[in-house]
Write a protein that holds these residues in place. Structure first.
Motif, mmCIF file in Angstrom:
data_model
loop_
_atom_site.group_PDB
_atom_site.id
_atom_site.type_symbol
_atom_site.label_atom_id
_atom_site.label_comp_id
_atom_site.label_asym_id
_atom_site.label_seq_id
_atom_site.Cartn_x
_atom_site.Cartn_y
_atom_site.Cartn_z
ATOM 1 N N SER A 281 0.840 -1.191 0.000
ATOM 2 C CA SER A 281 0.000 0.000 0.000
ATOM 3 C C SER A 281 0.868 1.231 0.000
ATOM 4 O O SER A 281 1.975 1.223 0.529
ATOM 5 N N GLN A 363 -9.403 9.879 -9.583
ATOM 6 C CA GLN A 363 -8.946 8.539 -9.238
ATOM 7 C C GLN A 363 -7.419 8.534 -9.238
ATOM 8 O O GLN A 363 -6.806 9.557 -9.531
ATOM 9 N N ASP A 539 -5.834 -7.432 -5.472
ATOM 10 C CA ASP A 539 -5.244 -6.463 -4.550
ATOM 11 C C ASP A 539 -4.081 -7.034 -3.766
ATOM 12 O O ASP A 539 -3.306 -6.291 -3.163
ATOM 13 N N HIS A 556 -11.536 -1.580 -8.512
ATOM 14 C CA HIS A 556 -10.691 -0.647 -7.772
ATOM 15 C C HIS A 556 -9.735 -1.418 -6.852
ATOM 16 O O HIS A 556 -10.108 -2.413 -6.227
ATOM 17 N N GLY A 557 -8.495 -0.931 -6.765
ATOM 18 C CA GLY A 557 -7.499 -1.559 -5.902
ATOM 19 C C GLY A 557 -6.788 -2.736 -6.509
ATOM 20 O O GLY A 557 -5.877 -3.294 -5.885
ATOM 21 N N HIS A 558 -7.161 -3.151 -7.723
ATOM 22 C CA HIS A 558 -6.494 -4.271 -8.373
ATOM 23 C C HIS A 558 -5.361 -3.760 -9.266
ATOM 24 O O HIS A 558 -5.188 -2.562 -9.468
ATOM 25 N N HIS A 559 -4.577 -4.704 -9.810
ATOM 26 C CA HIS A 559 -3.350 -4.366 -10.528
ATOM 27 C C HIS A 559 -3.416 -4.844 -11.971
ATOM 28 O O HIS A 559 -4.093 -5.824 -12.297
ATOM 29 N N ARG A 568 -1.300 -0.188 -10.007
ATOM 30 C CA ARG A 568 -2.495 -0.344 -9.176
ATOM 31 C C ARG A 568 -3.471 0.778 -9.497
ATOM 32 O O ARG A 568 -3.094 1.963 -9.506
ATOM 33 N N ASP A 570 -6.595 2.716 -8.243
ATOM 34 C CA ASP A 570 -7.358 2.985 -7.019
ATOM 35 C C ASP A 570 -8.531 3.894 -7.302
ATOM 36 O O ASP A 570 -8.563 4.636 -8.288
#
Length: 571
Positions: A281, A363, A539, A556-559, A568, A570
């Protein structure tokens, strides 16, 4: 501190392979004789009651001049050394048989270049152990100064109770290369066998901090008396000959799996050492970039507009370009998401309204890891190696003396390079050349293994804000989000012809790789080049799917993996 290793150097021995001359002086000249091996064993018993010895040490290491050991090996295949060990063991059994109990007498003969001709070094004691001929190794102990280059120290056997590790010239049972703490310090390892975890302590205890990091799998030792006295990393690795015994319901009342012995806490009272940088993170120091709109210009939010109305000058960018940061700038961006409190909002001027300063929905896209390619797929480019140097802050840098460099060569082998040297590595692994942060090297999923060798999680992710409802393009030809393409430089790629004008991005990243658009449910991804490979990771950086030509919805939050970059997305 008790004496764990009895150590002495015997001199003036004409024949270093003469067992009787080493054991005791012939004749009755008691007042002129020097203390030899028998006298040393008698004066330093293993156990005693009052002044009477009740138990004798039974394992002895003899260190002879290296030249004599080499000559014996060349001329007799080591027969004289074997005869010396057998004769001394017989004399030992004969004179101290009543003090041995069930212990086996074992002698070992080795060589050392530090001894002068006619000198013999003798070692025995609580921390001196010689294995039986068929005894297998339980643990392998190694040390490092930077967590990348590891030097083997000694093995630990199932029946070995203690091991004492120190530096050159210290009275220890094993010598650690690069020992930073001086001759009076020592590392003590207590072993209670295969079913108990090893215990690690520094001596003297009050002078050192010894902590175990379960994520990295090694102990970190630091001096408390001298903060700049360096550090030592100690790894105790269990061998495959003694796998962990599964923990059953009857053992603990729960079906929890057994843990590695090294994961147990050191009994010296030190706590767990949580290395920084392990989390993917974004930290507070994450590099920030401006919000990108369709035209690639940073849009101002309410806070920036209100500050300008109040007569406050906006904060300049890192490259001196005012509030309109270029796409390649990485740091010093204005926090465009800040909204001022209503009580501090200035009154509107004539003809103005709040709608004039409506913010753009924002974003964020962050570069959190770098994917090391299999260079064997790109032999026609002449690529010999891809080397990524990281400075003391573990940020990608081109400094002349990086803290650590991670490299993949043309044979797809991985290496870690530090001032201590170069060593081949495998993923997964963790490297902490500095105390405050760490680099994690992850193994790739089987679905990506044909293209990638490993993934490096950045200690300092690089981020950029993007506007919602606008479609962006990512690739070599796209200026937007160019600040995230850290490898867009020829200095990281080494070629066979020595040419230094090819960007590392030419390996695996198309001119127009993919487009993306932020929506309320995630990001819509569309591949733009048929030769561009795209991979969806969740994530936790676990493989989800390969992305083809059809539009793809990324939560959201995935790569997303494209070329060398793990991005990533977000909210």
């Amino acid at each position: 501190m008790p004496t764990y290793v009895q150590h002495a150097v015997l001199g003036r021995i004409p024949d270093v392979f003469n067992a009787e001359a080493i054991w005791q002086t012939p004749g009755l000249a008691l007042f002129s004789r020097r203390p030899l091996l028998r006298d040393l064993l008698e004066r330093s018993p293993r156990e005693h009651k009052g002044r009477a010895a009740t138990r004798c040490f039974s394992h002895v290491t003899l260190v002879l001049p290296q030249e004599d050991v080499d000559d014996d090996y060349h001329l007799t295949r080591g027969a004289r050394a074997r005869d010396l060990a057998e004769t001394l063991a017989a004399l030992h059994q004969k004179d101290f048989g009543d003090l041995l109990g069930s212990d086996q007498v074992r002698y070992d003969v080795v060589g050392a270049t530090s001894l002068a001709p006619g000198e013999i070094e003798v070692k025995f004691g609580h921390a001196v152990y010689l294995p039986a001929p068929d005894e297998k190794i339980l643990y392998n102990v190694s040390v490092s100064r930077d967590s990348a280059i590891w030097h083997p120290v000694c093995p630990l056997y199932p029946n070995q109770r203690l091991a004492l590790i120190g530096g050159e010239g210290a009275e220890a049972s094993a010598v650690a290369q690069g020992w930073p703490f001086g001759p009076d310090a020592a590392l003590l390892i207590l072993n209670d066998g295969p079913d108990a975890p090893p215990v690690v302590q520094m001596r003297p205890k009050e002078a050192f901090d010894c902590r175990y990091d379960p994520r990295s799998g090694y102990y970190t030792v630091k001096s408390l008396r001298e903060p700049q006295g360096g550090r030592l990393l100690v790894k105790i690795a269990r061998t495959s000959a003694f796998p962990l015994r599964p923990r059953h319901q009857s053992d603990t009342g729960s079906a929890t799996p057994a843990v590695s012995p090294a994961v147990w806490q050191s009994r010296s009272g030190a706590g767990s050492n949580a290395m920084a940088g392990g989390d993917i993170s974004p930290p507070a120091a994450e590099v920030s970039a401006p919000v990108l709109t369709a035209g690639g210009v940073a849009s101002m939010g309410i806070g920036a507009a209100a500050g300008m109305r109040a007569g406050l000058a906006p904060r300049p960018s890192a490259d001196g370009g005012g509030i309109g940061l270029s796409a390649r700038s990485g740091a010093g961006a204005i926090d465009l998401t800040a909204v001022p409190a209503a009580s501090h909002k200035p009154a509107n001027r004539a003809g103005e309204s709040d709608a004039t300063y409506a913010p753009v929905s924002q974003q964020r896209v962050s570069l959190v890891a770098l994917a090391l390619p299999r260079l064997s797929r790109y032999r026609d480019t002449g690529a010999q190696a891809l080397e990524l140097p990281f400075n003391q802050s573990l940020a990608l840098s081109a400094d002349a003396q990086p803290a650590i460099s991670l490299m993949v060569d043309a044979a797809d082998d991985l290496y870690a390079c530090t001032p201590e040297g170069r060593q081949r590595i495998e993923a997964p692994a963790t490297f902490a050349p500095v105390d405050t942060r760490a680099l994690r090297l992850l193994a790739v999923a089987p679905e990506m293994a044909d293209r990638y060798r490993a993934v490096i999680c950045l200690a300092q992710p690089v981020g950029a804000g993007v506007a919602s409802g606008v479609r962006f393009t990512f690739g070599r030809n796209s200026p937007m989000l160019a600040s995230l393409r850290l490898l867009d430089s020829p200095r990281f790629l080494k070629r066979a012809d020595g040419a230094g004008n090819a960007s590392a991005d030419r390996i695996g990243l198309s001119r127009n790789a993919f487009t993306f658009e932020a929506t309320t449910k995630g990001y819509t991804i569309a591949r733009q080049s048929a030769t561009q490979s795209l991979y969806h990771l969740d994530d936790k950086l676990q493989f989800v799917a390969s992305i083809g030509d059809a539009p793809y919805q990324l939560p959201h939050g995935h790569h997303l993996v494209a070329g060398h970059y793990v991005l990533r997305f977000d909210a």
